[in-house]
Design a protein around this motif. Structure first.
Motif, mmCIF file in Angstrom:
data_model
loop_
_atom_site.group_PDB
_atom_site.id
_atom_site.type_symbol
_atom_site.label_atom_id
_atom_site.label_comp_id
_atom_site.label_asym_id
_atom_site.label_seq_id
_atom_site.Cartn_x
_atom_site.Cartn_y
_atom_site.Cartn_z
ATOM 1 N N SER A 226 0.835 -1.217 0.000
ATOM 2 C CA SER A 226 0.000 0.000 0.000
ATOM 3 C C SER A 226 0.864 1.260 0.000
ATOM 4 C CB SER A 226 -0.922 0.006 1.225
ATOM 5 O OG SER A 226 -1.554 1.258 1.332
ATOM 6 N N SER A 227 0.516 2.194 -0.901
ATOM 7 C CA SER A 227 1.268 3.456 -1.011
ATOM 8 C C SER A 227 0.606 4.584 -0.228
ATOM 9 C CB SER A 227 1.305 3.868 -2.488
ATOM 10 O OG SER A 227 -0.028 4.076 -2.934
ATOM 11 N N GLY A 228 -0.669 4.382 0.147
ATOM 12 C CA GLY A 228 -1.428 5.447 0.815
ATOM 13 C C GLY A 228 -2.176 6.343 -0.166
ATOM 14 N N MET A 230 -4.723 5.941 -2.185
ATOM 15 C CA MET A 230 -6.197 5.929 -2.124
ATOM 16 C C MET A 230 -6.683 6.682 -0.888
ATOM 17 S SD MET A 230 -8.704 4.686 -3.913
ATOM 18 C CE MET A 230 -10.000 5.861 -3.591
ATOM 19 N N ALA A 287 -11.892 3.210 6.541
ATOM 20 C CA ALA A 287 -10.672 2.410 6.753
ATOM 21 C C ALA A 287 -10.089 1.990 5.408
ATOM 22 C CB ALA A 287 -10.987 1.201 7.610
ATOM 23 N N THR A 288 -9.161 2.793 4.913
ATOM 24 C CA THR A 288 -8.510 2.486 3.630
ATOM 25 C C THR A 288 -7.184 1.760 3.858
ATOM 26 O OG1 THR A 288 -9.317 4.662 3.049
ATOM 27 C CG2 THR A 288 -8.022 3.568 1.397
ATOM 28 N N ALA A 289 -6.668 1.844 5.066
ATOM 29 C CA ALA A 289 -5.329 1.295 5.339
ATOM 30 C C ALA A 289 -5.286 -0.201 5.097
ATOM 31 C CB ALA A 289 -4.944 1.595 6.785
ATOM 32 N N LYS A 353 -17.329 -9.263 4.748
ATOM 33 C CA LYS A 353 -16.710 -8.242 5.620
ATOM 34 C C LYS A 353 -17.735 -7.187 6.018
ATOM 35 C CE LYS A 353 -12.025 -9.105 4.124
ATOM 36 N NZ LYS A 353 -10.919 -8.847 3.245
ATOM 37 N N LYS A 357 -18.209 -7.314 9.985
ATOM 38 C CA LYS A 357 -17.664 -6.154 10.697
ATOM 39 C C LYS A 357 -18.748 -5.115 10.997
ATOM 40 C CE LYS A 357 -13.111 -6.805 8.568
ATOM 41 N NZ LYS A 357 -11.726 -6.349 8.611
ATOM 42 N N ASN A 365 -12.025 -3.911 -3.897
ATOM 43 C CA ASN A 365 -11.182 -3.850 -5.094
ATOM 44 C C ASN A 365 -10.398 -5.137 -5.268
ATOM 45 O OD1 ASN A 365 -8.657 -1.446 -3.850
ATOM 46 N ND2 ASN A 365 -9.638 -3.127 -2.844
ATOM 47 N N ASP A 374 -0.506 0.606 -4.870
ATOM 48 C CA ASP A 374 0.609 1.380 -5.413
ATOM 49 C C ASP A 374 0.502 1.676 -6.908
ATOM 50 O OD1 ASP A 374 2.888 2.830 -5.168
ATOM 51 O OD2 ASP A 374 4.248 1.130 -5.360
ATOM 52 N N LYS A 396 -7.314 7.519 -8.865
ATOM 53 C CA LYS A 396 -7.741 7.384 -7.464
ATOM 54 C C LYS A 396 -8.361 8.690 -6.971
ATOM 55 C CE LYS A 396 -5.060 3.385 -6.152
ATOM 56 N NZ LYS A 396 -3.964 2.742 -5.423
HETATM 57 O O1 PMT Z 1 -2.672 2.581 -0.657
HETATM 58 P P1 PMT Z 1 -2.828 2.344 -2.147
HETATM 59 O O2 PMT Z 1 -1.531 1.931 -2.792
HETATM 60 O O3 PMT Z 1 -3.488 3.473 -2.857
HETATM 61 O O4 PMT Z 1 -3.788 1.067 -2.333
HETATM 62 C C1 PMT Z 1 -5.115 1.136 -1.991
HETATM 63 C C2 PMT Z 1 -5.583 -0.151 -1.287
HETATM 64 C C3 PMT Z 1 -5.464 -1.335 -2.237
HETATM 65 C C4 PMT Z 1 -4.732 -0.398 -0.047
HETATM 66 C C5 PMT Z 1 -7.060 0.101 -0.862
HETATM 67 O O5 PMT Z 1 -7.825 0.269 -2.011
HETATM 68 C C6 PMT Z 1 -7.603 -1.068 -0.052
HETATM 69 O O6 PMT Z 1 -8.111 -2.058 -0.560
HETATM 70 N N1 PMT Z 1 -7.487 -0.985 1.307
HETATM 71 C C7 PMT Z 1 -7.865 -2.063 2.249
HETATM 72 C C8 PMT Z 1 -6.734 -3.051 2.338
HETATM 73 C C9 PMT Z 1 -7.026 -4.185 3.302
HETATM 74 O O7 PMT Z 1 -6.318 -4.359 4.255
HETATM 75 O O8 PMT Z 1 -8.121 -4.850 3.043
HETATM 76 P P2 PMT Z 1 -8.658 -6.135 3.898
HETATM 77 O O9 PMT Z 1 -9.684 -6.747 3.017
HETATM 78 O O10 PMT Z 1 -7.544 -6.982 4.359
HETATM 79 O O11 PMT Z 1 -9.302 -5.480 5.171
HETATM 80 C C10 PMT Z 1 -10.682 -5.172 5.276
HETATM 81 C C11 PMT Z 1 -10.916 -3.882 6.019
HETATM 82 O O12 PMT Z 1 -10.567 -4.037 7.394
HETATM 83 C C12 PMT Z 1 -10.096 -2.705 5.515
HETATM 84 O O13 PMT Z 1 -10.923 -1.570 5.572
HETATM 85 C C13 PMT Z 1 -8.954 -2.588 6.515
HETATM 86 O O14 PMT Z 1 -8.512 -1.248 6.664
HETATM 87 C C14 PMT Z 1 -9.624 -3.081 7.800
HETATM 88 N N2 PMT Z 1 -8.713 -3.761 8.735
HETATM 89 C C15 PMT Z 1 -8.141 -4.962 8.402
HETATM 90 C C16 PMT Z 1 -7.353 -5.609 9.318
HETATM 91 C C17 PMT Z 1 -7.148 -5.041 10.604
HETATM 92 N N3 PMT Z 1 -6.398 -5.629 11.501
HETATM 93 N N4 PMT Z 1 -7.729 -3.870 10.900
HETATM 94 C C18 PMT Z 1 -8.504 -3.215 10.000
HETATM 95 O O15 PMT Z 1 -9.007 -2.133 10.292
#
Ligand code: PMT
Length: 426
Positions: A226-228, A230, A287-289, A353, A357, A365, A374, A396
């Motif tokens: 992840s680059s941040g 988004m 939560a985009t992280a 999810k 959640k 995505n 990225d 983005k």
């Molecule tokens: O940062 P970029 O390079 O622009 O890329 C963007 C992205 C691909 C990172 C973004 O579009 C994206 O998909 N972000 C979510 C990434 C992720 O961790 O997805 P997940 O399916 O594993 O998690 C589901 C959700 O739970 C997410 O909202 C995540 O932030 C949250 N989560 C997951 C695990 C955790 N321990 N805590 C959380 O809050």
């Protein structure tokens, strides 16, 4: 001419429930259905039993292009579109003709048929075109009911005065269909707020962005791509809509958007602590992280040395706290938006999810090598309880703007529903 053109546009793609109750004026409702369709409105007709004794539902099925709704407890109708779906679907409910009996039921909150039930369940404006004998209209019960309905925010069009089917003369005739359509358009125009430049003014939004780093030893860590980009684009877009934005960011090489407050977080646990420390005033959490699901259980305090004897190294990982799930479970008043990054079965896993959640919305995505992570462009599938929308490939920055529009719409809707249910419980 210009004025006419702007008025004409008002009902285009509007979802209108035409409620028909049992009066001789029911035949005029056929003209109404035709006029609504001519205005490009989406029309669903809901008839009471007594309306059906005056005019055949088939007429309205043909005119509206949709099956006519009548029965509250019809399993077939419920499966297709039940009263709650109808109530949610509607942008407005127009009841024409509205008999004295239906007005009395609405004024006292009764729900003994499909039409009155969906009126109780809808957040859409309700517009009434009364039709009855002049003595019934002038009756003090009816007049009290009318006052009450107006106090509840329902809108009246008519009735008109003139000769009545029963031979009487006076107030009580249903207004002509053209008058009703113009009244409906005028009312909806008054209700449509001028597009706001800052619809999220006074709203506090928190956004997590970027990757987390989970220490293996003082010099090594586990992370992701992840680059941040988004998350930062969403922060800029939310800020442009007037929100006060707090960004909790993993380690990235991006400038903090102007006017946004940024807190750094290296590991998932750091991110969790930062989120908890600043969540109190937040109304919307996005939560985009890309948070690591697991982290080394016991990071070494010194650099792990390569040894001549062992070719493999085993790391034991421990599950991290799910920040998003914890926020949505502990702060049910916060509107939560998650992301789902998946390599396969994107929609299926995203829905899991959304439910597990307990989120208001999720943006899914497809990710992979040079996909999602990225890169500057992406596609999103945004899903909520009763709907979804695909946002096709674009930058983005553009995606963030489209996503924030959707979040804003659903957040505002959610607020109206919460305020209504608070009123009802008080
Ligand atoms: O940062 P970029 O390079 O622009 O890329 C963007 C992205 C691909 C990172 C973004 O579009 C994206 O998909 N972000 C979510 C990434 C992720 O961790 O997805 P997940 O399916 O594993 O998690 C589901 C959700 O739970 C997410 O909202 C995540 O932030 C949250 N989560 C997951 C695990 C955790 N321990 N805590 C959380 O809050």
């Amino acid at each position: 001419m210009v004025e006419y053109a702007t008025i004409m546009a008002e009902l285009t793609h509007k979802n209108i429930i035409l409620g028909i109750t049992g009066g001789i004026a029911a035949y005029k409702a056929a003209v109404l259905a035709r006029l609504l369709k001519a205005e490009n409105a989406n029309v669903r007709v809901c008839m009471t039993d007594s309306a059906i004794t005056f005019i055949n539902p088939l007429t309205f099925q043909a005119l509206s292009g949709n099956p006519v709704h009548n029965t509250l407890l019809d399993p077939h109708a419920e499966a297709a579109m039940g009263h709650i779906e109808l109530a949610r679907w509607a942008d407005s409910v127009l009841i024409a003709p509205a008999t004295a009996n239906t007005l009395a039921k609405l004024a006292t909150g009764q729900a003994d048929n499909l039409l009155t039930t969906l009126c109780l369940a809808t957040c859409a404006p309700i517009i009434l075109a009364p039709a009855m004998n002049q003595a019934m209209w002038n009756n003090s019960f009816t007049q009290k009911n009318i006052k009450r309905l107006q106090q509840y925010g329902m809108q009246l069009i008519g009735p008109d005065s003139g000769n009545q089917a029963c031979g009487d003369h006076g107030l009580g005739r249903m207004s002509e269909p053209e008058t009703i359509i113009n009244g409906l358009k005028k009312y909806l125009q008054q209700q449509t707020p001028a597009p706001q430049q800052h619809p999220l003014a006074n709203i506090n939004i928190m956004i997590t962005a970027g990757p987390t780093r989970e220490a293996i030893d003082p010099v090594r860590y586990i992370t992701n791509r992840s680059s941040g980009k988004m998350g930062y684009a969403i922060a800029r877009s939310a800020q442009k809509l007037g929100a006060s934005v707090t960004l909790i960011s993993g380690t990235v090489a991006l400038d903090c958007p102007q006017g946004v407050t940024r807190y750094w977080a290296e590991s998932a646990n750091d991110m969790y602590q930062q989120v908890k420390a600043h969540i109190a005033p937040i109304q919307i959490f996005i939560a985009t992280a890309a948070v690591a699901d697991y982290a080394p259980q016991t990071p070494a305090t010194r650099k792990i040395k390569k040894t001549a004897e062992t070719d493999t190294l085993t790391l034991t990982l421990q599950k991290n706290v799910d920040i998003l799930a914890s926020i949505s479970h502990e702060n049910p008043h916060v509107f939560t938006v998650g992301f789902a990054a998946e390599t396969e079965n994107v929609e299926h896993y995203a829905r899991e999810k959304l439910n597990n959640k307990k989120l208001n919305m999720i943006a899914a995505n497809q990710v992979g090598h040079k996909q999602g992570f990225d890169v500057d462009e992406n596609t999103l599938l945004v899903i909520w309880e009763n709907g979804k929308k695909s946002l096709p490939i674009t930058t983005k920055t553009q995606l963030a703007e489209q996503l924030m529009q959707l979040i804003n719409q659903h957040y505002q809707k959610d607020q109206i529903v919460r305020t209504r249910s608070n009123h009802e419980t008080n």
